[in-house]
Write a protein that holds these residues in place. Structure first.
Motif, PDB file in Angstrom:
ATOM      1  N   MET A 165      13.006  -8.014  -6.040  1.00 39.85           N
ATOM      2  CA  MET A 165      12.517  -6.857  -5.847  1.00 39.85           C
ATOM      3  C   MET A 165      11.523  -6.865  -6.765  1.00 39.85           C
ATOM      4  SD  MET A 165      15.066  -3.865  -4.947  1.00 39.85           S
ATOM      5  CE  MET A 165      16.634  -3.642  -4.874  1.00 39.85           C
ATOM      6  N   LYS A 166      11.365  -7.668  -7.526  1.00 42.21           N
ATOM      7  CA  LYS A 166       9.829  -7.871  -8.731  1.00 42.21           C
ATOM      8  C   LYS A 166       8.556  -7.867  -7.721  1.00 42.21           C
ATOM      9  CE  LYS A 166      12.183  -7.809 -13.080  1.00 42.21           C
ATOM     10  NZ  LYS A 166      12.048  -8.192 -14.270  1.00 42.21           N
ATOM     11  N   TYR A 225       8.346  -7.812  -4.812  1.00 46.58           N
ATOM     12  CA  TYR A 225       7.830  -6.696  -4.401  1.00 46.58           C
ATOM     13  C   TYR A 225       7.051  -5.375  -4.524  1.00 46.58           C
ATOM     14  CZ  TYR A 225      10.843  -8.102  -0.095  1.00 46.58           C
ATOM     15  OH  TYR A 225      11.117  -9.190   1.039  1.00 46.58           O
ATOM     16  N   GLU A 226       6.894  -5.057  -5.863  1.00 48.41           N
ATOM     17  CA  GLU A 226       6.297  -4.348  -6.866  1.00 48.41           C
ATOM     18  C   GLU A 226       5.352  -5.592  -7.114  1.00 48.41           C
ATOM     19  OE1 GLU A 226       6.670  -1.674  -8.335  1.00 48.41           O
ATOM     20  OE2 GLU A 226       8.378  -1.504  -7.020  1.00 48.41           O
ATOM     21  N   LYS A 227       5.313  -6.532  -7.188  1.00 51.27           N
ATOM     22  CA  LYS A 227       3.925  -7.200  -7.565  1.00 51.27           C
ATOM     23  C   LYS A 227       2.815  -7.211  -6.448  1.00 51.27           C
ATOM     24  CE  LYS A 227       4.130 -10.739 -10.648  1.00 51.27           C
ATOM     25  NZ  LYS A 227       4.509 -11.982 -11.065  1.00 51.27           N
ATOM     26  N   ILE A 285       2.931  -5.083  -3.772  1.00 51.23           N
ATOM     27  CA  ILE A 285       2.589  -4.042  -3.395  1.00 51.23           C
ATOM     28  C   ILE A 285       0.745  -4.039  -4.513  1.00 51.23           C
ATOM     29  CG2 ILE A 285       3.087  -1.570  -4.069  1.00 51.23           C
ATOM     30  CD1 ILE A 285       5.543  -2.275  -3.432  1.00 51.23           C
ATOM     31  N   GLY A 286       1.701  -4.137  -5.628  1.00 48.07           N
ATOM     32  CA  GLY A 286       0.237  -3.473  -6.792  1.00 48.07           C
ATOM     33  C   GLY A 286      -1.315  -4.988  -6.480  1.00 48.07           C
ATOM     34  N   TYR A 303       6.284  -3.659   2.477  1.00 53.22           N
ATOM     35  CA  TYR A 303       7.050  -4.268   1.280  1.00 53.22           C
ATOM     36  C   TYR A 303       7.571  -2.718   0.673  1.00 53.22           C
ATOM     37  CZ  TYR A 303       3.411  -8.388   0.943  1.00 53.22           C
ATOM     38  OH  TYR A 303       2.820  -8.620   1.007  1.00 53.22           O
ATOM     39  N   LYS A 304       7.523  -2.424   1.126  1.00 53.32           N
ATOM     40  CA  LYS A 304       9.211  -0.593   0.830  1.00 53.32           C
ATOM     41  C   LYS A 304       9.313  -0.955   1.206  1.00 53.32           C
ATOM     42  CE  LYS A 304       4.796   1.768  -1.736  1.00 53.32           C
ATOM     43  NZ  LYS A 304       4.679   3.513  -1.672  1.00 53.32           N
ATOM     44  N   LYS A 321      11.401  -4.207   0.494  1.00 54.81           N
ATOM     45  CA  LYS A 321      12.331  -3.610  -1.043  1.00 54.81           C
ATOM     46  C   LYS A 321      13.305  -2.422  -0.879  1.00 54.81           C
ATOM     47  CE  LYS A 321      11.080  -1.155  -5.137  1.00 54.81           C
ATOM     48  NZ  LYS A 321      10.393  -0.623  -5.717  1.00 54.81           N
ATOM     49  N   LYS A 370      17.220  -2.794  -1.648  1.00 56.47           N
ATOM     50  CA  LYS A 370      18.360  -2.148  -2.646  1.00 56.47           C
ATOM     51  C   LYS A 370      19.253  -1.503  -2.237  1.00 56.47           C
ATOM     52  CE  LYS A 370      14.278  -0.516  -5.983  1.00 56.47           C
ATOM     53  NZ  LYS A 370      14.030   1.265  -5.691  1.00 56.47           N
TER      54      LYS A 370
END
Length: 83
Positions: A1-2, A4-6, A8-9, A61-62, A65, A69
């Motif tokens: 999941m991290k 995906y956050e990366k 997105i960032g 990506y969202k 993710k 989840k």
């Protein structure tokens, strides 16, 4: 999941950079002749298209993710049922 956050960032950061470039190009247009303005407008259009593609990537990506989840939640619930 991290990851995906990366991702997105990174996409958001790239969007900001593109928007800044668009702003600079628009400011430069004030001093350009007609031919140069047409070229600059084409560059702006390409950058706006790139921003839209990045928005689509962020949405994907969202979505992925969120799906992960939900799968993780379901697996945790199944694990609780076994105990």
């Amino acid at each position: 999941m991290k990851s995906y956050e990366k991702a997105i960032g990174v996409e958001v950061k790239n969007q900001r950079a593109l928007r800044k470039e668009i702003g600079e190009l628009k400011a430069d247009m004030e001093y350009q002749i007609k031919t140069e303005k047409a070229e600059t407008e084409a560059q702006i259009s390409l950058k706006e298209d790139e921003i839209r593609m990045k928005e689509e990537s962020i949405s994907l990506y969202k979505g992925e993710k969120k799906m992960l989840k939900e799968k993780l939640k379901k697996l945790n619930e199944e694990e609780q049922d076994f105990h």
